[in-house]
Design a protein around this motif. Structure first.
Motif, short mmCIF file in Angstrom:
data_model
loop_
_atom_site.label_atom_id
_atom_site.label_comp_id
_atom_site.label_asym_id
_atom_site.label_seq_id
_atom_site.Cartn_x
_atom_site.Cartn_y
_atom_site.Cartn_z
N UNK A 229 43.12 40.12 13.14
CA UNK A 229 42.88 39.09 14.14
C UNK A 229 41.39 38.83 14.31
N UNK A 230 40.60 39.89 14.30
CA UNK A 230 39.14 39.75 14.40
C UNK A 230 38.60 38.96 13.21
N UNK A 231 39.08 39.29 12.02
CA UNK A 231 38.66 38.56 10.81
C UNK A 231 39.05 37.08 10.89
N UNK A 232 40.22 36.81 11.43
CA UNK A 232 40.70 35.42 11.53
C UNK A 232 39.83 34.61 12.48
N UNK A 233 39.33 35.25 13.56
CA UNK A 233 38.53 34.53 14.55
C UNK A 233 37.08 34.33 14.11
N UNK A 234 36.57 35.21 13.25
CA UNK A 234 35.15 35.12 12.84
C UNK A 234 34.79 33.76 12.24
N UNK A 235 35.53 33.23 11.25
CA UNK A 235 35.18 31.91 10.73
C UNK A 235 35.50 30.79 11.71
N UNK A 236 36.50 30.97 12.58
CA UNK A 236 36.86 29.92 13.53
C UNK A 236 35.79 29.73 14.60
N UNK A 237 35.17 30.82 15.05
CA UNK A 237 34.24 30.76 16.18
C UNK A 237 32.78 30.90 15.77
N UNK A 238 32.51 31.53 14.65
CA UNK A 238 31.18 31.79 14.08
C UNK A 238 30.12 32.20 15.11
N UNK A 239 30.49 33.16 15.97
CA UNK A 239 29.51 33.77 16.88
C UNK A 239 28.95 35.03 16.23
N UNK A 240 27.94 35.61 16.84
CA UNK A 240 27.30 36.79 16.28
C UNK A 240 28.30 37.95 16.23
N UNK A 241 28.24 38.80 15.19
CA UNK A 241 29.20 39.90 15.06
C UNK A 241 29.25 40.78 16.30
N UNK A 242 28.08 41.08 16.89
CA UNK A 242 28.05 41.93 18.07
C UNK A 242 28.77 41.32 19.25
N UNK A 243 28.78 39.99 19.33
CA UNK A 243 29.48 39.31 20.41
C UNK A 243 30.97 39.21 20.13
#
Length: 415
Positions: A229-243
């Motif tokens: 789920x985290x991987x799926x949201x990373x390209x959708x939201x493109x916020x900093x990894x720490x956030x």
């Protein structure tokens, strides 16, 4: 040995251009067609440069020596005589020359930049733009004129500098339009005209087809459901990894479709220096991921809780570790922070969305053409539409990677 007027006058053309030297860097260039040009060789910042002083006999030997002495005096005071010459020419051609408007823009932006940034911007203007288009009227410049300048930078191997120059040109032309010096916008035609940026210490996928294949790998990732789920949201939201790893359930507004959080004060160029939350519009796809995850982790504080630390969130290396399991070299191919570069590049150069919308979504400080800071709600409806189109575009890329015959060429493009 010093030149004499007779020697210059009697100099005959040869098959190739040749030089007759005077003193203190002055020489006359005798062209194969018989023309004679005065030139001055001088050193500035450890580099050898040339200054054109005019054509003989319009400029006599005496005149050329006086011009030489004046130029050398400028160099001794730390002033580049070529800069002085270009500035004078720009003034003669009026306040609508590119150089004059660019310097106005630079002065407006200067208070908002760190010293190192200001130095780089000025060097870019003076070394890569002013010599070629500085004296031109801004209303007369075409996309071809600008492309030639950018390719000149690109051809010497400075691809990142070429991309930076394109962004600077876009901001200068926007300033010129705001101040009603032109209605011209040739920079818009340059999208996709440059080679992709060189890979840096934060490698990122920037080709749509490669991104589509990554999205397929994320969909079939066989690690934990939370990490998928985290991987799926990373390209959708493109916020900093720490956030991303520290996302909290209380910051999610399902009714408004927004995630509001306050970036750490240590983040440079943030949109939220005063502690006002940064707003990330959530697409239907992002909300779907969160709703499916809520029954699993919604009872706690964090959307992505730690598997080892009670009450903590996922670790900083979670995203990169998952990417490595999927087969990506996070030092060369794509890393956790790379999702930001991916979105920044494709939204701008492929889909054509406005740069300030994208920068705001990246939680960068965004300013208008006059140097004024946008507030956190500026263009929020447009940014919500952009984020939904981006999510739809990612779906299309994933489907195309699964079934290459699917047609998705115009999907998600800005209207």
């Amino acid at each position: 040995m010093a030149l004499t007027d007779t020697k210059v006058k009697n100099a005959k053309p040869a098959e190739k251009d040749y030089k007759l030297y005077d003193e203190r860097g002055l020489f006359v260039l005798v062209k194969a067609n018989g023309s004679k040009y005065w030139r001055l060789k001088y050193m500035k910042d450890g580099k050898e440069k040339l200054l054109a002083l005019g054509v003989y006999p319009d400029i006599s030997l005496k005149d050329a020596r006086e011009l030489r002495d004046a130029a050398r005096s400028q160099v001794a005071k730390g002033v580049d005589p070529n800069d002085t010459k270009r500035a004078a020419k720009a003034v003669q051609q009026g306040v609508n020359s590119f150089a004059v408007i660019a310097r106005e823009w630079y002065d407006k932006q200067l208070p908002t930049w760190a010293p190192a940034t200001a130095k780089k911007r000025l060097a870019l203007l003076e070394n890569d733009l002013f010599p070629w288009i500085g004296a031109r009227q801004i209303d007369e410049l075409t996309s071809r004129d600008l492309l030639e300048g950018l390719q000149r930078i690109e051809n010497r191997g400075a691809k990142d500098t070429a991309h930076n120059a394109r962004q600077v040109l876009s901001q200068i032309f926007r300033y010129a339009r705001v101040t009603q010096r032109t209605s011209n916008d040739p920079v818009q035609d340059l999208k996709g005209a440059l080679a992709p940026k060189l890979a840096n210490h934060r490698p990122a996928i920037t080709e749509p087809a490669d991104l589509g294949r990554m999205l397929v790998k994320i969909e079939i990732y066989n690690g934990s459901y939370i990490v998928r789920a985290l991987l799926a949201l990373c390209p959708l939201l493109f916020q900093r990894p720490g956030e991303m790893i520290a996302m909290r359930w209380e910051d999610i507004d399902f009714d408004l479709g927004e995630w509001r959080y306050i970036p750490p004060k240590t983040i440079k160029k943030t949109t939220c220096p005063d502690g006002i939350p940064h707003t990330v519009p959530l697409s239907k796809q992002a909300l779907g991921v969160l709703r499916e995850l809520q029954p699993l982790t919604g009872h706690g504080v964090y959307v992505f809780p730690s598997e080892r630390r009670q009450g903590g969130h996922a670790s900083a290396g979670t995203i990169n570790k998952a990417l490595q399991i999927m087969g990506y070299d996070t030092n060369k191919a794509h890393c956790a922070h790379g999702f930001r570069s991916t979105a920044r590049t494709i939204l701008d150069e492929v889909l054509g969305f406005r740069v300030e919308w994208i920068e705001h979504q990246l939680a960068h400080a965004v300013r208008d053409a006059l140097g004024r800071a946008y507030n956190r709600t500026t263009h929020l409806p447009q940014r919500k539409e952009m984020m939904q189109r981006w999510a739809d575009y990612l779906d299309a890329l994933r489907l195309q990677a699964q079934s290459p015959n699917v047609i998705t060429a115009n999907f998600g493009k800005a209207s």
